[in-house]
Design an enzyme around this catalytic site. Structure first.
Site, PDB file in Angstrom:
ATOM      1  N   SER A 295      41.932 -11.675  31.709  1.00 13.35           N
ATOM      2  CA  SER A 295      42.052 -10.312  32.165  1.00 13.35           C
ATOM      3  C   SER A 295      41.008  -9.304  31.800  1.00 13.35           C
ATOM      4  CB  SER A 295      43.295  -9.614  31.171  1.00 13.35           C
ATOM      5  OG  SER A 295      44.464 -10.480  31.340  1.00 13.35           O
ATOM      6  N   SER A 296      39.959  -9.558  32.769  1.00 11.51           N
ATOM      7  CA  SER A 296      38.869  -8.658  33.046  1.00 11.51           C
ATOM      8  C   SER A 296      39.354  -7.330  33.102  1.00 11.51           C
ATOM      9  CB  SER A 296      37.798  -9.327  33.790  1.00 11.51           C
ATOM     10  OG  SER A 296      38.453  -9.545  35.230  1.00 11.51           O
TER      11      SER A 296
ATOM     12  N   TYR B 184      55.609 -16.538  41.439  1.00 13.41           N
ATOM     13  CA  TYR B 184      55.825 -15.801  40.144  1.00 13.41           C
ATOM     14  C   TYR B 184      57.115 -14.824  40.553  1.00 13.41           C
ATOM     15  CZ  TYR B 184      55.001 -11.793  36.977  1.00 13.41           C
ATOM     16  OH  TYR B 184      55.229 -10.907  36.057  1.00 13.41           O
TER      17      TYR B 184
ATOM     18  N   GLU C 119      47.135   0.007  36.489  1.00  7.70           N
ATOM     19  CA  GLU C 119      46.967  -1.258  37.383  1.00  7.70           C
ATOM     20  C   GLU C 119      48.287  -1.381  38.264  1.00  7.70           C
ATOM     21  OE1 GLU C 119      45.554  -5.639  36.739  1.00  7.70           O
ATOM     22  OE2 GLU C 119      45.109  -4.281  35.272  1.00  7.70           O
TER      23      GLU C 119
ATOM     24  N   ASP D  46      48.235  -7.656  28.499  1.00  9.10           N
ATOM     25  CA  ASP D  46      46.963  -8.122  28.640  1.00  9.10           C
ATOM     26  C   ASP D  46      46.195  -6.642  27.823  1.00  9.10           C
ATOM     27  OD1 ASP D  46      47.553 -10.177  29.806  1.00  9.10           O
ATOM     28  OD2 ASP D  46      46.999  -9.196  31.806  1.00  9.10           O
TER      29      ASP D  46
END
Length: 393
Positions: free
Chosen positions: A133-134, A229, A167, A179
């Protein structure tokens, strides 16, 4: 939170690059936000369950100072690229890396808060694409920095929620909140149990005296990842709709039990049954794992990690041959007490609990086996659990 940096050379390098870009007549501040791992609790977040992440000593760093105009000037040290924009124009550029920073500025403006322009150089050592999780680290780092510099009065929870929104809304990635939480709220040598329904947080000890966390990066990302997902989310929702008939209080799989899932196995159908079985068991597994940490029983905790991998491989079906191969290599190694795939699946890393004295040998064995099987070099990352987002003094 003020902190001393675990990586002096990296910070010095980013500072040097800041001064090369912007000159040395500025009063700078330096901020750090870590990447994260997740020990147990995979795919439980969007089912309102529990996760067990921790922040690690791979981090993003910002060297930053305010400006007196409306301009934002960014320098991506790792890419050797620059980008500038005005606070009055948050148009999405073709270049993708500034989307995160502009998204943060947009969230500040949406709150009715005011900042002036600023200039920043940033970089770090969070491996991109390895599931640490940069992006969350970058978002939390910049927002924390702007909060400190401009006195915005934000709390850590505000920073987490706004970073997630940046995000979701600007970058366009529908990530959960884990995150950002792990990056902002990390505590050294502790894992955090986050309740994804209430956002309640509880810390559990994770001493690193005898064992080290080693990540083995498959270096693959299968194209199934995003479509599968979405499919898994729908399958879980289908399970909830069926189980609700028997208990109207069930709003998500968090509210169901493995026993209830088992009782309605035939009606759920094979696929939805296996998805629901894994999620309800995984939510309970996080709770059980935390009890083991309180008892100081790390080997039993490691066994739970293997259980998680088995469920992800066979019931939730989000693993891949490369991940399964790496986990299989550890099962008869007495120096490894736990291993599993980490993250959404179909690639990324395995996370391994390895006896400290044998880490060199472990990495060498894994690299040789992976090269022989797939003809791919295997990056390995040793990580320590560290404090979360803060300013470096």
């Amino acid at each position: 939170m003020k902190m001393t940096t675990p990586d002096l050379d990296l910070v010095a390098s980013i500072k040097d690059k800041y001064f090369q870009q912007f000159g040395d007549d500025h009063a700078i501040q330096v901020f750090r936000s870590p990447g994260r791992i997740n020990l147990i609790g995979e795919h439980t977040d969007y089912n309102n369950g529990f996760v067990l992440p921790a922040s690690v000593d791979k981090a993003v760093y910002f060297v930053i100072s305010p400006r007196e105009d409306n301009l934002v000037k960014l320098y991506a040290a790792d890419l050797d690229e620059t980008y500038s924009f005005s606070l009055d124009d948050l148009t999405k550029p073709a270049k993708s890396w500034p989307h995160y920073q502009i998204g943060i500025v947009e969230q500040i403006q949406k709150r009715g808060l005011e900042i002036s322009g600023f200039q920043a150089a940033f970089g770090g050592n969070v491996p991109v694409g390895a599931g640490l999780s940069s992006s969350a680290a970058l978002e939390c780092c910049l927002l924390y920095a702007l909060d400190e510099i401009f006195g915005l009065g934000l709390g850590r929870l505000d920073i987490v929620k706004m970073s997630q929104k940046a995000e979701n809304e600007y970058v366009g990635v529908q990530c959960g909140i884990m995150d950002q939480f792990a990056s902002a709220f990390g505590v050294s040598e502790s894992v955090m149990r986050l309740d994804c329904r209430t956002l309640d947080l509880e810390y559990f000890p994770f001493p690193m005296d005898e064992y080290m966390i080693v990540l083995c990066d498959t270096s693959v990302k299968h194209s199934l990842a995003s479509s599968e997902y979405n499919t898994r989310r729908l399958e879980c929702e289908k399970g909830v709709e069926i189980l609700k008939k028997y208990d109207p209080a069930i709003q998500s799989l968090r509210d169901a039990s493995p026993e209830l899932v088992e009782a309605h196995r035939d009606e759920l159908g094979d696929v939805v049954y296996r998805r629901c079985k894994f999620i309800t068991e995984e939510i309970q597994r996080v709770l059980d794992a935390c009890e083991l940490l309180v008892e100081g029983n790390l080997p039993a905790f490691g066994s739970k990690m293997y259980e998680t991998h088995d469920g992800l491989q066979h019931e939730y079906e989000v693993s891949c041959p490369e991940l399964d191969f790496l986990v299989l290599q550890t099962r008869n190694n007495p120096d490894v007490i736990g291993a599993r795939m980490m993250g959404g699946g179909f690639g990324g890393c395995t996370i391994n609990l390895v006896k400290k004295t044998t880490v060199d040998a472990f990495e060498e064995e894994m690299k040789v086996a992976y090269q022989k099987q797939y003809n791919i070099d295997l990056p390995c990352y040793r990580v320590k659990i560290t404090d979360g987002t803060g300013e470096i003094v």
